[in-house]
Structures are given as structure tokens and as C-alpha cells.
Scaffold this motif. Structure first.
Motif, short mmCIF file in Angstrom:
data_model
loop_
_atom_site.label_atom_id
_atom_site.label_comp_id
_atom_site.label_asym_id
_atom_site.label_seq_id
_atom_site.Cartn_x
_atom_site.Cartn_y
_atom_site.Cartn_z
N ALA A 41 0.82 -1.21 0.00
CA ALA A 41 0.00 0.00 0.00
C ALA A 41 0.86 1.26 0.00
CB ALA A 41 -0.94 0.00 1.20
N ALA A 42 1.97 1.24 0.74
CA ALA A 42 2.85 2.40 0.80
C ALA A 42 3.50 2.67 -0.56
CB ALA A 42 3.93 2.19 1.86
N ALA A 43 3.90 1.62 -1.26
CA ALA A 43 4.51 1.79 -2.58
C ALA A 43 3.50 2.33 -3.58
CB ALA A 43 5.07 0.45 -3.07
N TRP A 44 2.29 1.84 -3.51
CA TRP A 44 1.24 2.30 -4.42
C TRP A 44 0.89 3.76 -4.13
CZ3 TRP A 44 -4.28 -0.26 -4.58
CH2 TRP A 44 -4.96 0.20 -5.71
N ARG A 45 0.76 4.10 -2.86
CA ARG A 45 0.47 5.49 -2.49
C ARG A 45 1.58 6.42 -2.98
NH1 ARG A 45 2.02 8.11 3.21
NH2 ARG A 45 1.17 10.20 2.90
N LEU A 46 2.85 6.03 -2.76
CA LEU A 46 3.96 6.87 -3.18
C LEU A 46 3.95 7.10 -4.69
CD1 LEU A 46 6.58 8.34 -2.38
CD2 LEU A 46 7.79 6.17 -2.75
N ARG A 47 3.66 6.06 -5.44
CA ARG A 47 3.60 6.23 -6.89
C ARG A 47 2.49 7.21 -7.29
NH1 ARG A 47 5.30 3.25 -11.27
NH2 ARG A 47 7.09 2.88 -9.90
N LEU A 48 1.35 7.09 -6.66
CA LEU A 48 0.21 7.95 -7.01
C LEU A 48 0.48 9.42 -6.71
CD1 LEU A 48 -2.77 5.74 -5.81
CD2 LEU A 48 -2.26 6.36 -8.18
N ILE A 49 1.15 9.70 -5.59
CA ILE A 49 1.33 11.10 -5.21
C ILE A 49 2.57 11.72 -5.83
CG2 ILE A 49 0.04 10.85 -3.06
CD1 ILE A 49 2.68 10.74 -1.55
N THR A 50 3.46 10.89 -6.39
CA THR A 50 4.66 11.46 -7.03
C THR A 50 4.50 11.60 -8.54
OG1 THR A 50 5.64 9.24 -7.09
CG2 THR A 50 6.26 10.67 -5.26
N MET A 51 3.49 10.95 -9.12
CA MET A 51 3.19 11.13 -10.53
C MET A 51 2.11 12.21 -10.66
SD MET A 51 4.96 9.19 -12.52
CE MET A 51 5.98 7.71 -12.53
N ARG A 52 2.46 13.34 -11.24
CA ARG A 52 1.55 14.47 -11.28
C ARG A 52 0.19 14.09 -11.86
NH1 ARG A 52 2.52 20.29 -14.42
NH2 ARG A 52 0.57 21.27 -13.69
N HIS A 89 -6.22 4.90 -3.10
CA HIS A 89 -6.44 5.86 -4.18
C HIS A 89 -7.12 7.13 -3.67
CE1 HIS A 89 -7.67 7.50 -8.09
NE2 HIS A 89 -6.75 6.72 -8.61
N SER A 90 -8.11 6.98 -2.79
CA SER A 90 -8.84 8.14 -2.29
C SER A 90 -7.96 9.04 -1.42
CB SER A 90 -10.07 7.69 -1.49
OG SER A 90 -10.97 6.97 -2.30
#
Length: 230
Positions: free
Chosen positions: A96-107, A156-157
């Protein structure tokens, strides 16, 4: 949320120099998104990035919605973290942490709606890892599907809320985010809300919020495994 599997259609590789490929179009879309943001992303801007006419793209990508679908999958490439498999809880936290990081670092990645995303070559390994983690916990298949859906929406939310807040905060310059003072009649009508208003308006700690939500989900799974009624 059910995700459809994406059909394998369209040219996979570039055969002749004057022809495009679907991969080139998606990569150009990723450049537009990273540089100019989601509001600037459309078939015309991607065509401009490739120095072609917008009509040339439709041989490879049917619509803007399909472009979003392909682009989201592209942004999730190589997002699966290394897991040791010793404990499903630790693995779920790492995933979950890896997925969250990807979502917030990709504009603006979170502005692509999950409802129009299908299962592509980069989404599939993410889903498989998450489902495998939850199956390892001992959940029955119907239960683990529901937990997976809850985890997907949680990540995602919260990532979407974090990305939106950070963008809005950046636009406010040094003034920061401001909140209007409460109306007197609202204070009288909603006393609990206004007793907590200052805390609600405080800058959010997204790390703590994410951890709280994920731990609540894990605790719910543990109660289910123990035979307790949620």
C-alpha cells in the motif's frame, strides 16, 4: 470495483519510421501530464508532442478515455515493491505504501478515474500481489475480494486527497489555505462540529491518516479471521 481486462488490440511495435505506435502515444501523454497537468492532456496536445495531426492517433487509441486507461497503466509500471512474505500485514503495508507513493509522485495520476481503468500489463502484477497477500492471510476468496476493493479505494482516495491538498496549498503562496469563520447560527446548530472545527481545519498529517486507515483495515481483517462479527 470491478476492472475489465484490456483486450490486446492495436499495433504493439513501430514497424516503419513514418508510423506511430501505441507505446509512443502513451509515452507522449505521460510527458504532457508531467509537464502541463491533467487539464492540458487531450488528443490534440499529445499529437502536438509527437508532431503529428490528432487524427493520426485514432488508429492506435480509440478515444481520450482509452488514452487515460493506457496512461494510468503506464504510470504504474514497476510499482510492485519487494516483499519478504513473512507476514501478510507487513506485506500489505509495504504494498500500500509503494502504491500510495507512486500515485502522489506522478503528477495528476489520481485524476484518472479508477472507474475507467482496465487491467493492463502493469496493473495486473499490482493486483496479483495484493490478492496474493490477502489470500496468505487466510481470508476466504469472497472476503479477500472485498478487502482488496476496500484497500484499493483507501489508497487511491487518500492519495487523491493528498495530491489535491498539496496542489491547492502551492497555489495559495505564502498565505496558505484559509477557512472562513463559522456563522453564529451554525455554531448553535452543530455544536460538535464547531467544537472540533479548529482540528478539522488544521493542516492534515497525510502519513498519519494513511497509517490510521490502513491499520483499521488490517484490524478488521484480523477480527474477521478470529471469527468476530464486524
Amino acid at each position: 470495483m470491478a476492472l475489465p481486462f484490456r483486450p490486446a488490440t492495436g499495433p504493439a511495435t513501430r514497424k516503419r519510421r513514418q508510423f506511430l505506435s501505441r507505446e509512443e502515444i502513451v509515452e507522449a501523454g505521460a510527458k504532457v501530464l508531467a509537464r502541463d497537468g491533467y487539464d492540458a492532456l487531450n488528443m490534440r496536445s499529445v499529437a502536438t508532442e509527437l508532431d503529428v495531426q490528432a487524427a493520426a492517433l485514432y488508429r492506435y487509441v480509440d478515444s481520450r478515455e482509452e488514452l487515460d486507461d493506457l496512461l494510468f497503466d503506464h504510470l504504474m509500471a514497476d510499482c510492485v515493491p519487494g516483499l519478504d512474505g513473512a507476514d501478510w500485514r507487513a506485506d500489505l503495508r509495504a504494498f500500500a505504501a509503494a502504491w500510495r507513493l507512486r500515485l502522489i509522485t506522478m503528477r495528476d495520476a489520481t485524476r484518472i478515474a479508477l472507474g475507467q481503468v482496465s487491467i493492463g500489463p502493469n496493473i495486473a502484477p499490482l493486483m496479483d500481489v495484493a490478492l496474493s497477500i490477502l489470500r496468505t492471510s487466510g481470508l476466504k476468496d469472497d472476503e479477500l475480494i472485498e478487502v482488496y476493493q476496500a484497500c484499493m479505494l483507501l489508497v487511491h482516495s487518500l492519495a487523491s486527497a493528498e495530491a489535491s491538498y498539496l496542489e491547492l496549498a502551492a497555489q495559495k503562496d505564502a498565505g496558505g489555505l484559509r477557512h472562513a469563520p463559522p456563522q453564529p447560527e451554525w455554531v448553535a446548530s452543530y455544536p460538535t462540529l464547531w467544537a472540533l472545527a479548529e482540528r478539522l481545519a488544521a493542516p492534515p498529517d497525510f502519513d498519519a491518516r494513511f497509517a490510521f486507515g490502513l491499520e483499521a483495515l488490517i484490524a478488521g481483517v484480523e477480527r474477521r479471521l478470529a471469527g468476530e462479527t464486524p
